[in-house]
Design a protein around this motif. Structure first.
Motif, PDB file in Angstrom:
ATOM      1  N   ASP A  20      -4.472   6.544  -2.324  1.00  0.00           N
ATOM      2  CA  ASP A  20      -3.511   5.625  -2.720  1.00  0.00           C
ATOM      3  C   ASP A  20      -3.180   5.681  -4.241  1.00  0.00           C
ATOM      4  O   ASP A  20      -3.729   6.666  -4.930  1.00  0.00           O
ATOM      5  N   TYR A  57       2.937   0.171   5.181  1.00  0.00           N
ATOM      6  CA  TYR A  57       2.424   1.045   4.724  1.00  0.00           C
ATOM      7  C   TYR A  57       3.574   2.019   4.283  1.00  0.00           C
ATOM      8  O   TYR A  57       4.197   2.470   5.028  1.00  0.00           O
ATOM      9  N   THR A 100       0.854  -1.184  -0.007  1.00  0.00           N
ATOM     10  CA  THR A 100       0.155  -0.013  -0.187  1.00  0.00           C
ATOM     11  C   THR A 100       1.047   1.322   0.015  1.00  0.00           C
ATOM     12  O   THR A 100       1.538   1.567   0.805  1.00  0.00           O
ATOM     13  N   GLU A 101       0.899   1.989  -1.085  1.00  0.00           N
ATOM     14  CA  GLU A 101       1.404   3.297  -1.141  1.00  0.00           C
ATOM     15  C   GLU A 101       0.133   4.511  -0.921  1.00  0.00           C
ATOM     16  O   GLU A 101      -0.769   4.692  -1.852  1.00  0.00           O
ATOM     17  N   ILE A 102       0.458   5.387   0.063  1.00  0.00           N
ATOM     18  CA  ILE A 102      -0.455   6.364   0.167  1.00  0.00           C
ATOM     19  C   ILE A 102       0.009   7.871   0.327  1.00  0.00           C
ATOM     20  O   ILE A 102       1.161   7.923   0.818  1.00  0.00           O
TER      21      ILE A 102
END
Length: 733
Positions: free
Chosen positions: A219, A244, A210-212
């Motif tokens: 995302d 994360y 997951t990239e936020i």
């Protein structure tokens, strides 16, 4: 008219009276068989016979004394015979235990029997008595007292000596002993290298699913929520465990990051800059009761409002800031600025900050900087501080439990601590301590238990001011580049007592467990060396000067039958040396160890003659376990069992010497008794010649006196008739 004197009648009467007296005397002799009844019978003979009679009765009593002595010696020999049998059994067990076909449990059973035999030997030595007189504990030879519980006197026999003039000399008295010690070395043991399962924390790109984007709150697909996270009203909230990757553009935003309580998360920060200092009561990054491993990439900063920490943690939180550098890039940076009265990294105003750990080098090299508001600490709060040196591979406070360590499984995959296991630590002086290991123990627990056992149960804490260093577990973080603690994941077990007395032996019913420890000696023990002088306490005169010995027992110095045992650690102290990671032993040579003893003669003597000085003193010594030197016998390892075979040989030899002496004493007493019987016989014969009558002679004399008495009576009667006839003739004229 005048009548003349009758000479014949008077003569006959006198003869009759004398004969009657002689008959009475002869009758007294014949009726008693004694020639001498009163001093008047034979004045010189009475004096001689009285002296002979006294000698004879003394000889007869001496025979009985001798027989009592033989009985006493037979009782002592019976006790010695039983002790010899027990020593032979102990030696048999030691020989058996020295064979490697046995298991550890087998040797433990043998040790139990040996300990019981040692106790029985002491009981027999104290309880073997004759007429309530103890025979085998040394008290039949002498008694002693000392001023120190570590000072002991072993009396091995009579303490009476015969001087050059044949006079008996008692070696009792008071003595002072001074000991100067040159300290030896204590043993150090090292364990096997343990395989510690470490959950390594890595920062690989592939780990982050997951990239936020913190600026947009979305995302990579543009969504404002996903698995374990959501973004709402400018707040990115991590709601579930996971990994994360939070990124920013490097520009400053007021969007905030919140990690919910109880969440365990790994977070990568890349160019995230948050400044909420202009807002009321807001923290830029808030993790309340969560556990976060934080990797830094690029330049990151967090600035909070008054009373809130820049990167805010709370009680129950664990924040670990880690170095994300690789071979090609350096670690990212972090600036954390707290508001008024709040930490840069840690608790908000007037609150705790949980646990904060920062990898070694990040803080010191400027990769992590924290600035608190007025009145607060830059990092942490109150009693909650930081660990500025963090080992990524192993932290002993957070170690895996023994069940998770593969070394505690046997070759068949069976866990060795399914049931709690007891380890017995035996010190060279015979003292023992027991430690119980559980499957839920950590290596830190094992270290603490072993250390406490050595320090407290074995009493070694009294020799040093550093009683927490007997056992250490070397971690990757604490390992030296060289020296005793240079190998990570090993136990170091140290003694603070020099020589054989301080050697530590580990045993357990689980032989596999001891093998898994794999202890081997990396520093051999050496003995203390003592320089001993002995003084007469009252006169101050020196008896012996500067006796040099590595043993704490003085054998036959004061007297051949007196052994003196003093503290084996006389004035020796152990100081911890941090550089070499060992105890350094030293003796205060200029301040000698002093102790005093008082010895009283109670030697056993038999009156074996009828006059003063005709006595016999015997050597029945102390044969307790301590005197025999077997209190330390331990067969829980093959090496110990082999070594103590020789010790038991010495004890058996000591008993054999005692039995040989007692056999000689019995023979001597038997010969003496036979001689006394002959002496009594000859004295009786001599007395008889003086006092007893010659019955044949006295019978003949009695018969003769009777004949004379009869004749005297007849003559007296005839003289009487002749006188009457003469008187009648005169009257008729």
């Amino acid at each position: 008219m005048k009548i003349g004197y009758n000479a014949a009648t008077m003569s006959a009467f006198n003869s009759l009276t004398s004969t009657t007296d002689s008959i009475e005397k002869a009758a007294r002799i014949l009726s008693s068989g004694l020639r001498v009844h009163t001093a008047a019978d034979d004045a010189a003979g009475v004096a001689i016979s009285t002296k002979i009679s006294s000698q004879k009765s003394g000889a007869d009593r001496a025979v009985k004394n001798t027989q009592d002595g033989v009985s006493l010696l037979q009782t002592a020999e019976g006790g010695l015979n039983q002790i010899n049998s027990m020593l032979q059994r102990m030696r048999e067990l030691a020989v058996e235990a020295a064979n490697d076909s046995l298991t550890q449990q087998d040797r433990n059973f043998m040790q139990i029997e040996i300990d019981e035999l040692k106790t029985n030997i002491d009981n027999l030595a104290h309880n073997t008595t004759f007429n309530s007189k103890r025979l085998l504990d040394g008290s039949s030879a002498g008694a002693w007292t000392t001023d120190n519980e570590n000072t002991k006197v072993h009396i091995n026999g009579s303490i009476t000596e015969i001087d050059q003039f044949g006079q008996k000399k008692l070696l009792e008295g008071n003595y002072k002993i001074e000991v100067r010690t040159t300290a030896g070395k204590a043993e150090v043991q090292k364990s096997n290298i343990f395989t510690i399962p470490i959950e390594k924390i890595t920062d690989e790109d592939s780990e982050y699913s997951t990239e936020i984007n913190i600026e947009d709150g979305v995302d990579s697909t543009g969504a404002t929520s996903g698995q374990g996270w959501n973004f709402s009203d400018g707040v990115l909230t991590i709601t579930d465990d996971g990994k994360y990757n939070i990124v920013g553009s490097g520009s400053t935003t007021e969007n905030k990051i919140v990690i919910n309580s109880g969440v365990e998360a790994q977070i990568r920060l890349t160019d995230v800059n948050i400044d909420v200092s202009g807002n009321d009561d807001e923290a830029a990054f808030n993790m309340a009761g969560a556990t976060v491993n934080l990797f830094l990439h690029g330049e990151n900063s967090f600035t909070s409002s008054d009373y809130r920490a820049g990167l805010e943690t709370s009680d129950g939180s664990l924040l670990v800031i880690l170095d994300s550098s690789t071979d090609t890039e350096e670690s990212g940076t972090l600036e954390a600025n707290g508001g008024y009265s709040a930490a840069g990294i840690g608790g908000k105003y007037n609150s705790g900050g949980g646990t904060i750990k920062i990898q070694d080098g990040l803080l010191n090299n400027g990769y992590v900087n924290a600035t608190a508001g007025d009145g607060a600490e830059d990092i942490g709060s109150g009693e909650d501080g930081i660990s500025s040196r963090l080992n990524l591979e192993y932290d002993p406070e957070e170690a895996p439990i023994l069940r998770d360590i593969p070394d505690f499984y046997d070759n068949n995959g069976v866990f060795l601590l399914n049931d709690p296991q007891e380890i017995t630590i035996t010190q060279g002086n015979g003292n023992q301590a027991k430690v119980i290991l559980y499957s839920t123990d950590t290596m830190a627990d094992v270290r603490r238990k072993l250390n406490d056992a050595i320090a407290n149960d074995l009493g070694q804490a009294s020799y040093t001011n550093n009683a927490d260093r007997f056992v250490s577990f070397v971690t990757e973080d604490s390992a030296q580049s060289m020296g005793q603690e240079s190998v990570a994941y090993t136990f170091l077990i140290r003694s603070a007592v020099a020589g054989a007395n301080g050697k530590l032996t580990f045993s357990s019913e689980s032989r596999d467990l001891i093998q898994k420890l794999g202890l081997n000696t990396i520093e051999e023990a050496t003995e203390n060396v003592f320089q001993v002088s002995i003084f007469d306490a009252h006169k101050g005169s020196m008896i012996e000067k500067d006796i040099v010995t590595s043993s704490n027992k003085l054998v036959g110095v004061i007297n051949n039958n007196i052994d003196i045992e003093f503290d084996p650690n006389a004035n020796v102290k152990a100081a911890w040396d941090e550089d070499s990671k060992r105890y350094v032993l030293s003796g205060d040579y200029g301040n000698p160890y002093k102790t005093s003893i008082h010895i009283v003669n109670k030697s056993t003597a038999f009156q074996i003659g009828q006059t003063e000085g005709e006595d016999m003193r015997i050597d029945i010594g102390d044969v307790t376990a301590s005197s025999l030197g077997i209190t330390q016998v331990n067969v829980t390892t093959r090496e110990n069992a082999s070594r103590y075979i020789t010790v038991l040989d010495g004890a058996i030899r000591k008993i054999s010497i005692q039995r040989t002496k007692i056999g000689g004493y019995q023979n001597e007493l038997t010969y003496n008794a036979n001689s006394l019987v002959q002496t009594s016989l000859h004295l009786s014969a001599s007395e008889s010649r003086i006092k007893d009558a010659d019955m044949a002679k006295e019978t003949m004399n009695f018969l003769k006196l009777q004949i004379i008495n009869n004749a005297s009576s007849s003559m007296l009667s005839q003289s009487h008739h002749m006188s009457r006839a003469s008187v009648q003739s005169i009257m008729m004229m």
